[in-house]
Design a protein around this motif. Structure first.
Motif, PDB file in Angstrom:
ATOM      1  N   ALA A  69      53.957  -1.389 -64.792  1.00 43.65           N
ATOM      2  CA  ALA A  69      55.244  -0.663 -64.899  1.00 43.65           C
ATOM      3  C   ALA A  69      56.235  -1.579 -64.489  1.00 43.65           C
ATOM      4  O   ALA A  69      57.361  -1.668 -64.834  1.00 43.65           O
ATOM      5  CB  ALA A  69      55.038   0.599 -64.378  1.00 43.65           C
ATOM      6  N   LEU A  70      56.082  -2.192 -63.221  1.00 42.32           N
ATOM      7  CA  LEU A  70      56.812  -2.993 -62.492  1.00 42.32           C
ATOM      8  C   LEU A  70      57.269  -4.306 -63.491  1.00 42.32           C
ATOM      9  O   LEU A  70      58.188  -4.488 -63.361  1.00 42.32           O
ATOM     10  CB  LEU A  70      56.230  -3.403 -61.132  1.00 42.32           C
ATOM     11  N   ALA A  71      56.142  -5.038 -64.010  1.00 45.76           N
ATOM     12  CA  ALA A  71      56.507  -6.128 -65.008  1.00 45.76           C
ATOM     13  C   ALA A  71      57.248  -5.573 -65.980  1.00 45.76           C
ATOM     14  O   ALA A  71      58.222  -6.337 -66.315  1.00 45.76           O
ATOM     15  CB  ALA A  71      54.924  -6.401 -65.409  1.00 45.76           C
ATOM     16  N   LEU A  72      57.080  -4.405 -66.517  1.00 47.04           N
ATOM     17  CA  LEU A  72      57.747  -4.060 -67.815  1.00 47.04           C
ATOM     18  C   LEU A  72      59.149  -3.829 -67.330  1.00 47.04           C
ATOM     19  O   LEU A  72      60.135  -4.225 -68.250  1.00 47.04           O
ATOM     20  CB  LEU A  72      57.204  -2.784 -68.373  1.00 47.04           C
ATOM     21  N   ALA A  73      59.381  -3.213 -66.297  1.00 49.21           N
ATOM     22  CA  ALA A  73      60.854  -3.020 -65.998  1.00 49.21           C
ATOM     23  C   ALA A  73      61.615  -4.192 -65.858  1.00 49.21           C
ATOM     24  O   ALA A  73      62.694  -4.382 -66.313  1.00 49.21           O
ATOM     25  CB  ALA A  73      60.965  -2.376 -64.461  1.00 49.21           C
ATOM     26  N   LEU A  74      61.024  -5.401 -65.066  1.00 50.76           N
ATOM     27  CA  LEU A  74      61.666  -6.551 -64.788  1.00 50.76           C
ATOM     28  C   LEU A  74      61.815  -7.172 -66.167  1.00 50.76           C
ATOM     29  O   LEU A  74      62.812  -7.746 -66.527  1.00 50.76           O
ATOM     30  CB  LEU A  74      60.817  -7.479 -63.904  1.00 50.76           C
ATOM     31  N   HIS A  75      60.830  -7.101 -66.962  1.00 51.68           N
ATOM     32  CA  HIS A  75      61.016  -7.606 -68.505  1.00 51.68           C
ATOM     33  C   HIS A  75      62.082  -7.273 -69.052  1.00 51.68           C
ATOM     34  O   HIS A  75      63.087  -7.919 -69.639  1.00 51.68           O
ATOM     35  CB  HIS A  75      59.583  -7.576 -69.249  1.00 51.68           C
ATOM     36  N   PHE A  76      62.494  -5.982 -69.059  1.00 50.21           N
ATOM     37  CA  PHE A  76      63.580  -5.435 -69.849  1.00 50.21           C
ATOM     38  C   PHE A  76      64.892  -5.735 -69.208  1.00 50.21           C
ATOM     39  O   PHE A  76      65.915  -5.912 -69.723  1.00 50.21           O
ATOM     40  CB  PHE A  76      63.512  -3.639 -69.662  1.00 50.21           C
ATOM     41  N   TYR A 180      55.500   3.998 -68.871  1.00 48.88           N
ATOM     42  CA  TYR A 180      57.049   4.370 -69.357  1.00 48.88           C
ATOM     43  C   TYR A 180      57.583   5.048 -68.046  1.00 48.88           C
ATOM     44  O   TYR A 180      58.829   4.901 -67.788  1.00 48.88           O
ATOM     45  CB  TYR A 180      57.039   4.914 -70.689  1.00 48.88           C
ATOM     46  N   GLY A 181      57.003   5.973 -67.779  1.00 50.26           N
ATOM     47  CA  GLY A 181      57.347   6.956 -66.555  1.00 50.26           C
ATOM     48  C   GLY A 181      57.660   6.063 -65.419  1.00 50.26           C
ATOM     49  O   GLY A 181      58.963   6.382 -64.624  1.00 50.26           O
ATOM     50  N   ALA A 182      56.588   5.190 -64.962  1.00 50.40           N
ATOM     51  CA  ALA A 182      56.814   4.735 -63.764  1.00 50.40           C
ATOM     52  C   ALA A 182      58.029   3.524 -63.780  1.00 50.40           C
ATOM     53  O   ALA A 182      58.707   3.160 -62.945  1.00 50.40           O
ATOM     54  CB  ALA A 182      55.560   3.900 -63.308  1.00 50.40           C
ATOM     55  N   CYS A 183      58.042   3.053 -64.998  1.00 50.57           N
ATOM     56  CA  CYS A 183      58.850   1.937 -65.420  1.00 50.57           C
ATOM     57  C   CYS A 183      60.445   2.698 -65.428  1.00 50.57           C
ATOM     58  O   CYS A 183      61.337   2.070 -64.810  1.00 50.57           O
ATOM     59  CB  CYS A 183      58.821   1.403 -66.813  1.00 50.57           C
ATOM     60  N   ALA A 184      60.548   3.873 -65.848  1.00 51.01           N
ATOM     61  CA  ALA A 184      61.936   4.527 -65.581  1.00 51.01           C
ATOM     62  C   ALA A 184      62.259   4.751 -64.271  1.00 51.01           C
ATOM     63  O   ALA A 184      63.449   4.394 -64.016  1.00 51.01           O
ATOM     64  CB  ALA A 184      61.838   5.593 -66.512  1.00 51.01           C
ATOM     65  N   VAL A 185      61.413   5.187 -63.248  1.00 46.23           N
ATOM     66  CA  VAL A 185      61.694   5.294 -62.203  1.00 46.23           C
ATOM     67  C   VAL A 185      62.102   4.051 -61.478  1.00 46.23           C
ATOM     68  O   VAL A 185      63.163   3.935 -60.448  1.00 46.23           O
ATOM     69  CB  VAL A 185      60.399   5.728 -61.213  1.00 46.23           C
ATOM     70  N   ILE A 186      61.221   2.982 -61.600  1.00 44.59           N
ATOM     71  CA  ILE A 186      61.660   1.636 -61.243  1.00 44.59           C
ATOM     72  C   ILE A 186      63.233   1.110 -61.498  1.00 44.59           C
ATOM     73  O   ILE A 186      64.156   0.700 -60.658  1.00 44.59           O
ATOM     74  CB  ILE A 186      60.720   0.619 -61.614  1.00 44.59           C
TER      75      ILE A 186
END
Length: 310
Positions: A69-76, A180-186
């Motif tokens: 999730a952290l990697a996905l958030a930074l990717h976006f 996706y949920g954790a990514c949204a929180v980050i």
């Protein structure tokens, strides 16, 4: 039917870059809403079908899902920002280097990699040099966009590796809901830190956010998740590479994006290089199945035909 679904999937992921580039909302806000909506859309049926999957999560599963999730958030954050600085075609091609990054990470980890894979990496990154060389002549902003897109591809590779660990024991529904949920929180925290608004956009911006969620997440990657059950991951990975020319064509048609001829040459070089990488991976797996050492080559990246979002 399989061919039709493949066409729908390619159109879905190809539309991601052009839609987000045309959406008049902050990059982090777009990323937050598409992940929050994705978590709800995936989470409701997953919660109804597999409640025990959420209740029996192990510490390792939570750890890998959180890292993904952290990697996905930074990717976006990197990819969507890059769309505002460089061309959609260049940003999409550079972020699609995630397959190359995964193979490169395995090289750094000391794993033996087939010669075809190394040759493909060299060809693909030559395409990067070609694109960035032309973008230097355009503007410093374009070069910064290229760098962010390249970082976004590397982060997508890390997301793939962490997600692969999590999905060894987690169902797709459970994993994507948590990720996706954790990514949204980050991303929500990042929006607060950088003081980016999450509401108050024009109707057209909300339409863009909804469109990228439906096109890229539901009609794009969900379709590829389905195709993985009926065709091989290698074939799916090859199909999704069509996102590179697909995004370039859509950006030219709907955003009137005009690029130097050399940029298109760079896109073609990247596409050819990634095809060679996948060919090398397929050959390595074939040799492994006949008795070659397991560490000769990393497995094909599941997220190319799986859950990775752009």
């Amino acid at each position: 039917m399989t061919f039709f679904l493949a066409v729908v999937g390619v159109l879905g992921v190809s539309a991601s870059g052009p839609i987000m580039a045309a959406t008049a909302a902050p990059a982090l806000a777009i990323a937050f809403w598409r992940n929050a909506l994705g978590a709800v859309i995936m989470g409701v049926p997953a919660g109804l079908r597999d409640r025990n999957g959420f209740r029996s999560l192990s510490r390792a599963e939570v750890k890998w899902a959180a890292l993904a999730a952290l990697a996905l958030a930074l990717h976006f954050a990197c990819f969507i920002t890059s769309l505002r600085l460089t061309s959609v075609a260049a940003a999409t091609a550079l972020v699609c280097l995630q397959a190359g990054w995964i193979a490169l990470f395995d090289v750094f980890r000391g794993r033996r990699v087939a010669r075809q894979t190394l040759a493909g990496l060299l060809v693909a990154f030559t395409g990067v040099v070609v694109i960035t060389g032309f973008d230097v002549a355009l503007s410093p902003e374009a070069l910064m966009g290229d760098a962010l897109a390249l970082a976004g591809g590397a982060l997508a590779g890390l997301y793939t590796l962490a997600g692969g660990k999590a999905r060894r024991t987690m169902s797709t529904g459970t994993y994507t809901t948590l990720c996706y949920g954790a990514c949204a929180v980050i991303l929500l925290i990042m929006c607060a830190v950088f003081q980016e608004p999450l509401i108050g956009f024009e109707p057209a911006a909300w339409a863009g956010i909804l469109a990228v969620t439906v096109m890229a997440q539901l009609l794009g990657h969900t379709v590829f998740n389905h195709l993985l059950a009926v065709i091989s991951p290698l074939v799916v990975s090859m199909i999704i590479l069509l996102e590179i020319p697909g995004a370039a064509v859509l950006a030219a048609l709907f955003l009137a994006e005009e690029l130097p001829g050399g940029t298109y040459a760079g896109l073609g070089i990247i596409l050819a290089g990634l095809a060679v990488v996948l060919w090398g991976q397929a050959r390595g797996r074939s040799l492994s199945s006949r008795g070659a050492p397991e560490n000769q080559l990393p497995p094909a990246p599941p997220a190319l035909g799986g859950d990775i979002e752009k």
